[in-house]
Design an enzyme around this catalytic site. Structure first.
Site, PDB file in Angstrom:
ATOM      1  N   GLY A  19      12.441   2.648  12.861  1.00 54.60           N
ATOM      2  CA  GLY A  19      13.687   2.526  12.301  1.00 54.60           C
ATOM      3  C   GLY A  19      14.190   1.138  12.940  1.00 54.60           C
ATOM      4  N   SER A  20      13.799  -0.082  13.369  1.00 50.42           N
ATOM      5  CA  SER A  20      13.474  -1.116  13.950  1.00 50.42           C
ATOM      6  C   SER A  20      14.733  -2.192  12.966  1.00 50.42           C
ATOM      7  CB  SER A  20      12.534  -2.259  14.397  1.00 50.42           C
ATOM      8  OG  SER A  20      12.101  -2.693  12.946  1.00 50.42           O
ATOM      9  N   ASN A  21      14.554  -2.054  11.332  1.00 52.49           N
ATOM     10  CA  ASN A  21      15.534  -2.624  10.146  1.00 52.49           C
ATOM     11  C   ASN A  21      16.560  -1.617  10.395  1.00 52.49           C
ATOM     12  OD1 ASN A  21      13.988  -4.532   8.562  1.00 52.49           O
ATOM     13  ND2 ASN A  21      11.868  -3.445   9.023  1.00 52.49           N
ATOM     14  N   LYS A  50       9.098   7.775   1.381  1.00 56.36           N
ATOM     15  CA  LYS A  50       9.132   8.324  -0.172  1.00 56.36           C
ATOM     16  C   LYS A  50       9.804   7.899  -1.290  1.00 56.36           C
ATOM     17  CE  LYS A  50       9.099  13.002   0.391  1.00 56.36           C
ATOM     18  NZ  LYS A  50      10.226  14.222  -0.044  1.00 56.36           N
ATOM     19  N   LEU A  51       9.274   8.461  -2.766  1.00 56.16           N
ATOM     20  CA  LEU A  51       9.480   7.322  -3.392  1.00 56.16           C
ATOM     21  C   LEU A  51      11.687   8.078  -3.857  1.00 56.16           C
ATOM     22  CD1 LEU A  51       7.182   7.300  -6.395  1.00 56.16           C
ATOM     23  CD2 LEU A  51       8.815   5.257  -4.999  1.00 56.16           C
ATOM     24  N   ASN A 105      15.459  -2.388  -1.061  1.00 52.56           N
ATOM     25  CA  ASN A 105      14.412  -1.454  -0.200  1.00 52.56           C
ATOM     26  C   ASN A 105      14.046  -3.296   0.724  1.00 52.56           C
ATOM     27  OD1 ASN A 105      12.000  -0.322   0.719  1.00 52.56           O
ATOM     28  ND2 ASN A 105      11.250  -1.265  -0.422  1.00 52.56           N
ATOM     29  N   HIS A 136      10.584  -4.648   1.986  1.00 54.75           N
ATOM     30  CA  HIS A 136       8.786  -4.846   1.894  1.00 54.75           C
ATOM     31  C   HIS A 136       8.417  -6.424   2.725  1.00 54.75           C
ATOM     32  CE1 HIS A 136       5.279  -3.766  -0.044  1.00 54.75           C
ATOM     33  NE2 HIS A 136       4.981  -5.102  -0.004  1.00 54.75           N
ATOM     34  N   SER A 187      10.418  -9.125   1.193  1.00 57.04           N
ATOM     35  CA  SER A 187      11.285  -8.818   0.635  1.00 57.04           C
ATOM     36  C   SER A 187      12.540  -7.647   0.059  1.00 57.04           C
ATOM     37  CB  SER A 187      11.022  -9.164  -0.848  1.00 57.04           C
ATOM     38  OG  SER A 187       9.593 -10.071  -0.862  1.00 57.04           O
ATOM     39  N   ASP A 230       7.713  -0.457  -4.957  1.00 53.57           N
ATOM     40  CA  ASP A 230       8.271  -1.961  -4.739  1.00 53.57           C
ATOM     41  C   ASP A 230       8.390  -2.687  -6.063  1.00 53.57           C
ATOM     42  OD1 ASP A 230       7.650  -2.438  -1.529  1.00 53.57           O
ATOM     43  OD2 ASP A 230       5.602  -1.261  -2.455  1.00 53.57           O
ATOM     44  N   GLU A 238      12.293  -9.981   8.863  1.00 56.25           N
ATOM     45  CA  GLU A 238      12.755  -8.562   8.607  1.00 56.25           C
ATOM     46  C   GLU A 238      14.099  -8.450   9.243  1.00 56.25           C
ATOM     47  OE1 GLU A 238      10.314  -4.813   7.394  1.00 56.25           O
ATOM     48  OE2 GLU A 238       8.707  -5.997   7.202  1.00 56.25           O
TER      49      GLU A 238
HETATM   50  C1  GRF Z   1       9.122  -2.480   7.729  1.00 53.71           C
HETATM   51  O1  GRF Z   1       7.788  -2.849   7.623  1.00 53.71           O
HETATM   52  C2  GRF Z   1       9.584  -2.628   5.722  1.00 53.71           C
HETATM   53  O2  GRF Z   1       8.791  -3.554   5.474  1.00 53.71           O
HETATM   54  C3  GRF Z   1       8.730  -1.478   5.781  1.00 53.71           C
HETATM   55  O3  GRF Z   1       8.893  -0.505   6.660  1.00 53.71           O
HETATM   56  C4  GRF Z   1       8.201  -1.316   7.681  1.00 53.71           C
HETATM   57  C5  GRF Z   1       9.524  -0.127   8.505  1.00 53.71           C
HETATM   58  O4  GRF Z   1      10.057  -0.001   9.613  1.00 53.71           O
HETATM   59  N1  GRF Z   1       9.574  -0.615   4.273  1.00 53.71           N
HETATM   60  P1  GRF Z   1      10.637   0.272  10.694  1.00 53.71           P
HETATM   61  O5  GRF Z   1      10.804   1.192  11.002  1.00 53.71           O
HETATM   62  O6  GRF Z   1      12.253  -0.624  10.257  1.00 53.71           O
HETATM   63  O7  GRF Z   1      10.541  -0.335  11.947  1.00 53.71           O
END
Ligand code: GRF
Length: 184
Positions: free
Chosen positions: A12-14, A81-82, A95, A97, A129, A138, A167
């Site tokens: 969950g860093s994003n 998951k899709l 999403n 990627h 992306s 993707d 990201e």
């Molecule tokens: C990221 O690299 C994202 O691009 C991919 O999964 C990873 C998730 O990382 N879809 P985090 O859980 O957000 O740290």
């Protein structure tokens, strides 16, 4: 304020980057995270939502949860998951990627497999992306990309770290673009 839902399966860093951008960054006053949904009860992302005082739900019935919160945008952030057609037709779903799509995407292309493929291909650049999600992994129109260099001698881990940093900047920016352009 636009309402965001985040779907995540892992660290969950994003998700954290989006939460931070809403609280005190480029999304401040524009968007808020209303719920974090995970299919994985052990996902680290759930601890982050607790810390940030955001509702979290562990469920595979994503549509029912989303219908409770009615977000303007669903952000997949490491969701393994899709997403079903029912969700895709009811909500706008994006999403992130960890490569420059359309290169190095698709089923099985996640985590270190992506970065290993980039290095094996000899590409001199990679990146991240943000794209609209559809029924396939993707695919869907690209909203924004951020390039990073691939250096000679890079390991998959080294490249992964560089891409992940990109990201965290890119995801909030792409969400802001959707707001600025009136897409959400
Ligand atoms: C990221 O690299 C994202 O691009 C991919 O999964 C990873 C998730 O990382 N879809 P985090 O859980 O957000 O740290």
């Amino acid at each position: 304020m636009k309402k965001l839902a985040i779907l995540a399966s892992g660290s969950g860093s994003n998700a954290q980057a989006i939460i931070d951008a809403c609280k005190g960054g480029i999304l401040k006053g524009l968007a808020e995270v209303v719920v974090i949904i995970s299919n994985n009860p052990n996902a680290k992302v759930l601890g982050r939502s607790a810390l940030a005082n955001i509702a979290c739900e562990v469920s595979d019935d994503v549509l029912s949860v989303l219908n409770k919160y009615k977000p303007d945008l669903v952000c997949l952030a490491g969701y393994m998951k899709l997403v079903g057609k029912d969700v895709l037709s009811a909500y706008k779903v994006v999403n992130i990627h960890p490569a420059l799509l359309p290169r190095h995407g698709g089923k099985g292309m996640y985590g270190k497999f992506v970065h290993e493929a980039v290095i094996a291909s000899g590409d001199k650049k990679s990146g991240a992306s943000v794209h609209f999600a559809n029924e396939n992994y993707d695919e869907g129109n690209i909203i924004m990309q951020q390039e990073v260099p691939v250096f000679e001698g890079d390991s998959a881990d080294m490249l992964a770290k560089r891409v992940l940093e990109a990201e965290h900047l890119l995801y909030p920016k792409a969400i802001k673009k959707l707001i600025d352009e009136g897409v959400i």
